[in-house]
Design a protein around this motif. Sequence first.
Motif, short mmCIF file in Angstrom:
data_model
loop_
_atom_site.label_atom_id
_atom_site.label_comp_id
_atom_site.label_asym_id
_atom_site.label_seq_id
_atom_site.Cartn_x
_atom_site.Cartn_y
_atom_site.Cartn_z
N ILE A 7 46.49 31.45 49.18
CA ILE A 7 47.68 31.30 48.33
C ILE A 7 47.39 31.78 46.90
O ILE A 7 48.14 32.58 46.33
CB ILE A 7 48.14 29.83 48.31
CG1 ILE A 7 48.69 29.44 49.69
CG2 ILE A 7 49.20 29.60 47.23
CD1 ILE A 7 49.00 27.96 49.83
N LEU A 8 46.28 31.31 46.33
CA LEU A 8 45.93 31.69 44.96
C LEU A 8 45.70 33.19 44.84
O LEU A 8 46.19 33.83 43.91
CB LEU A 8 44.67 30.94 44.53
CG LEU A 8 44.80 29.42 44.35
CD1 LEU A 8 43.43 28.78 44.16
CD2 LEU A 8 45.71 29.08 43.18
N GLY A 9 44.97 33.76 45.79
CA GLY A 9 44.72 35.20 45.76
C GLY A 9 45.99 36.01 45.92
O GLY A 9 46.15 37.07 45.30
N SER A 10 46.91 35.52 46.74
CA SER A 10 48.20 36.21 46.93
C SER A 10 48.99 36.24 45.64
O SER A 10 49.63 37.25 45.30
CB SER A 10 49.00 35.53 48.03
OG SER A 10 48.37 35.67 49.28
N PHE A 11 48.97 35.11 44.89
CA PHE A 11 49.69 35.08 43.61
C PHE A 11 49.10 36.10 42.65
O PHE A 11 49.84 36.82 41.97
CB PHE A 11 49.62 33.68 43.00
CG PHE A 11 50.82 32.84 43.32
CD1 PHE A 11 51.97 32.91 42.55
CD2 PHE A 11 50.82 31.99 44.41
CE1 PHE A 11 53.09 32.15 42.84
CE2 PHE A 11 51.92 31.22 44.71
CZ PHE A 11 53.07 31.30 43.93
N TYR A 12 47.78 36.19 42.58
CA TYR A 12 47.16 37.15 41.67
C TYR A 12 47.52 38.58 42.09
O TYR A 12 47.88 39.41 41.25
CB TYR A 12 45.65 36.97 41.65
CG TYR A 12 44.99 37.76 40.54
CD1 TYR A 12 44.74 37.18 39.30
CD2 TYR A 12 44.64 39.09 40.71
CE1 TYR A 12 44.16 37.90 38.27
CE2 TYR A 12 44.06 39.83 39.70
CZ TYR A 12 43.82 39.23 38.47
OH TYR A 12 43.26 39.97 37.46
N ALA A 13 47.41 38.87 43.37
CA ALA A 13 47.71 40.21 43.86
C ALA A 13 49.17 40.59 43.59
O ALA A 13 49.48 41.73 43.26
CB ALA A 13 47.41 40.32 45.35
N LEU A 66 35.87 46.93 52.67
CA LEU A 66 36.13 47.94 51.65
C LEU A 66 37.12 49.01 52.12
O LEU A 66 37.54 49.85 51.32
CB LEU A 66 34.83 48.61 51.22
CG LEU A 66 33.79 47.71 50.55
CD1 LEU A 66 32.53 48.52 50.25
CD2 LEU A 66 34.33 47.10 49.27
N GLN A 67 37.48 48.97 53.39
CA GLN A 67 38.37 49.98 53.95
C GLN A 67 39.82 49.50 54.02
O GLN A 67 40.61 49.97 54.83
CB GLN A 67 37.85 50.39 55.33
CG GLN A 67 36.47 51.02 55.27
CD GLN A 67 35.84 51.19 56.64
OE1 GLN A 67 36.53 51.36 57.64
NE2 GLN A 67 34.52 51.14 56.70
N SER A 68 40.13 48.52 53.18
CA SER A 68 41.50 48.05 52.97
C SER A 68 42.16 47.40 54.18
O SER A 68 43.34 47.62 54.44
CB SER A 68 42.37 49.22 52.49
OG SER A 68 43.56 48.75 51.90
N PRO A 69 41.44 46.53 54.93
CA PRO A 69 42.13 45.80 56.00
C PRO A 69 43.02 44.69 55.47
O PRO A 69 43.90 44.20 56.17
CB PRO A 69 40.97 45.22 56.82
CG PRO A 69 39.89 45.00 55.82
CD PRO A 69 40.02 46.17 54.86
N ALA A 70 42.80 44.28 54.19
CA ALA A 70 43.59 43.22 53.59
C ALA A 70 43.61 43.41 52.08
O ALA A 70 42.70 44.02 51.50
CB ALA A 70 43.02 41.84 53.94
N ASP A 71 44.66 42.90 51.44
CA ASP A 71 44.76 42.95 49.99
C ASP A 71 44.09 41.75 49.34
O ASP A 71 43.75 41.79 48.15
CB ASP A 71 46.24 43.00 49.56
CG ASP A 71 46.97 44.16 50.18
OD1 ASP A 71 46.46 45.30 50.08
OD2 ASP A 71 48.05 43.94 50.77
N VAL A 72 43.93 40.69 50.11
CA VAL A 72 43.25 39.47 49.66
C VAL A 72 42.29 39.06 50.76
O VAL A 72 42.70 38.84 51.89
CB VAL A 72 44.24 38.32 49.39
CG1 VAL A 72 43.50 37.06 48.96
CG2 VAL A 72 45.28 38.72 48.35
N VAL A 73 41.00 38.99 50.44
CA VAL A 73 40.00 38.54 51.40
C VAL A 73 39.50 37.17 50.96
O VAL A 73 38.99 37.03 49.84
CB VAL A 73 38.83 39.53 51.50
CG1 VAL A 73 37.72 38.97 52.41
CG2 VAL A 73 39.31 40.87 52.03
N VAL A 74 39.64 36.17 51.81
CA VAL A 74 39.21 34.81 51.46
C VAL A 74 37.93 34.47 52.21
O VAL A 74 37.71 34.89 53.35
CB VAL A 74 40.31 33.77 51.75
CG1 VAL A 74 41.54 34.05 50.91
CG2 VAL A 74 40.68 33.73 53.22
#
Length: 346
Positions: free
Chosen positions: A158-164, A219-227
Amino acid sequence: MYKIAVDAMGGDDAPTTVVSGVESARDQLPNVEFILFGQLDQVKPLIQDMTRISLIQSDDIIAMADEPVKSIRNRKNSSLVMAANAVKHGEADALFSAGNTGALLAAGIFLVGRIKGISRPALMTLLPAIGGEHDVFVMMDVGANADNRANHLYEYGILGSFYAHEILHYENPRVGLLNNGGEEDKGDQMHKDAHQLLKTGHTKHLVNFVGNVEAANILQSPADVVVSDGFTGNAALKAIEGTAKTIMKTLKNSLSNGGVRAKMGAGLLLPTLKSMAKQWNPEQYGGAVVLGVKAPVVKAHGSASPKAIAAAMVQIESMLDSNLINKVDTFVTDHKDDLAARMDNK
């Protein structure tokens, strides 16, 4: 006008590098004032222009090797504690340090204060994304918490999604769970539980969860936020940074020692090599952010250059401009029953 409280004595080459970075940022950010806490006999002679810079004497310094929590509790006159208390008491809007990471985390949690409903604030950083829609992705936790529960990783999503979304302007950030395989049943019990929490959050449209991601391809962009839990996240981050430095050093040595043809080829490749070096240079991304506390708290590397410190100040202004902390606080309040239930169950 925003005010950033700065630990002027934190960092390998403080206060020289810190003051230089602050002055550079001041020239870029007309809507920001800087309050520097430090030993003024060392800080003041370094300042070329006092415009929007104020100084407050602190008689003590928390060193890199000092025990974090004990230092925060007992060294009230240190530059870091005084800067954190300025934020706590509303005299500044954000906190910055390039000093002791653990002490800054403790200051963020115990002095600035945890957002009610967030059980475990975490350290977030940006890493380059290769070949994807975006240039960087969010990764957290990268070292604040060695031990985690599944609900902590859900909160990081949740926190990472807000930042992104708010700072990087990603429309619907994809959240991935760092694990040792892509299948849903991979990992230890904590990671299996975290997967289920994030999956349920996806169905409720609270996070855009895309499943497990592996260290080999983050590093190959599977996700915008990695937790990740803090232990694994920190190990992965250091492995990535170390590998990047080793590759660049090996490439440089090979080109330098490969004879005339290699050197001629290096000349032709120079623009590409410079582009690669820039992409892997963490200084352009700002600092690591303590997410989950009541104000922006940003940490630069101890060896950060003035350019990196200035980038961190720009990052802080973006967080203040976007009202990121209040938006997180509102979301957590609106979903407190859901978050509390997950805390109880996991």
